[in-house]
Motif scaffolding. Sequence first.
Motif, PDB file in Angstrom:
ATOM      1  N   TYR A   1      -0.477  -5.548  14.305  1.00 20.05           N
ATOM      2  CA  TYR A   1       0.371  -4.376  14.058  1.00 20.05           C
ATOM      3  C   TYR A   1       0.136  -3.858  12.643  1.00 20.05           C
TER       4      TYR A   1
ATOM      5  N   TYR B   1       2.148  -1.443   9.823  1.00 21.18           N
ATOM      6  CA  TYR B   1       3.380  -0.782   9.429  1.00 21.18           C
ATOM      7  C   TYR B   1       3.177  -0.181   8.046  1.00 21.18           C
TER       8      TYR B   1
ATOM      9  N   GLN C   1       5.398   0.896   4.491  1.00 19.73           N
ATOM     10  CA  GLN C   1       6.664   0.742   3.774  1.00 19.73           C
ATOM     11  C   GLN C   1       6.667   1.682   2.590  1.00 19.73           C
TER      12      GLN C   1
ATOM     13  N   LEU D   1       1.381  -2.537   5.528  1.00 23.61           N
ATOM     14  CA  LEU D   1       1.548  -3.928   5.941  1.00 23.61           C
ATOM     15  C   LEU D   1       0.895  -4.164   7.293  1.00 23.61           C
TER      16      LEU D   1
ATOM     17  N   PHE E   1       3.589 -11.370   8.777  1.00 18.47           N
ATOM     18  CA  PHE E   1       3.145 -10.260   7.948  1.00 18.47           C
ATOM     19  C   PHE E   1       2.229 -10.721   6.825  1.00 18.47           C
ATOM     20  N   GLY E   2       1.280  -9.863   6.494  1.00 22.79           N
ATOM     21  CA  GLY E   2       0.480 -10.053   5.299  1.00 22.79           C
ATOM     22  C   GLY E   2       1.227  -9.520   4.084  1.00 22.79           C
ATOM     23  N   PRO E   3       0.628  -9.655   2.887  1.00 18.71           N
ATOM     24  CA  PRO E   3       1.289  -9.227   1.656  1.00 18.71           C
ATOM     25  C   PRO E   3       1.237  -7.719   1.434  1.00 18.71           C
TER      26      PRO E   3
ATOM     27  N   LYS F   1       5.782  -9.419  -1.515  1.00 18.12           N
ATOM     28  CA  LYS F   1       5.440 -10.188  -0.315  1.00 18.12           C
ATOM     29  C   LYS F   1       5.732  -9.357   0.925  1.00 18.12           C
ATOM     30  N   GLY F   2       5.106  -9.762   2.040  1.00 18.64           N
ATOM     31  CA  GLY F   2       5.453  -9.133   3.301  1.00 18.64           C
ATOM     32  C   GLY F   2       6.753  -9.715   3.842  1.00 18.64           C
ATOM     33  N   PRO F   3       7.395  -9.000   4.769  1.00 18.10           N
ATOM     34  CA  PRO F   3       8.622  -9.540   5.374  1.00 18.10           C
ATOM     35  C   PRO F   3       8.328 -10.837   6.128  1.00 18.10           C
TER      36      PRO F   3
END
Lengths: 115, 113
Positions: A33, A35, A37, A91, A106-108, B42-44
């Motif tokens: 996925y 996304y 932000q 993301l 999730f990645g960073p 950081k990611g969630p």
Amino acid sequence: GAGVSQSPSNKVTEKGKDVELRCDPISGHTALYWYRQSLGQGLEFLIYFQGNSAPDKSGLPSDRFSAERTGGSVSTLTIQRTQQEDSAVYLCASSLGAYSAYEQYFGPGTRLTVT
Amino acid sequence: QQQVKQSPQSLIVQKGGISIINCAYENTAFDYFPWYQQFPGKGPALLIAIRPDVSEKKEGRFTISFNKSAKQFSLHIMDSQPGDSATYFCAASMDTSGSRLTFGEGTQLTVNP
């Protein structure tokens, strides 16, 4: 084991340039996925892949955005002719399958700044 | 129909107190309601999740309460700690849409020592 990795971690580009963002999912994860932000829009879905296919591209904001996934692994999100409103953290998440029974990891993120 | 609304936008709690974050959704087709925790840079990360066939789920200090008729769910953090200071997102998804997550706007939680 290794988690989801994204590169680059930061990208600064000039308005009008094209950018490519990369996501390396967790090995064996078939669903991937993307996304976005941003301060104004929060966390919003862009596109997801099951294997190499993208059943849902409805979140892509314009035809300047495209994504592909090859070999059921790495995915690239491409933004053409970048605009300032594209500035955001992008993301990537992966999961064992496109079902809620499987957690999305999730990645960073890649922080994109368009000047 | 796809929105998830979250409140409050920010929350300050004293150490040891209870933090409560609320979410409301419109689409009754949603069948999975996770909460994510995100630290800066950081990611969630998934914290806890619930399905609409149960009204409450507890994992350690974290509890989700779910009210299907009101289309609302909430996160309760008991005995809040400074290390809980982060941004919290509620979300909703449905398997028929590939489990794509629809997120709330986020709550920035600060736990003072």
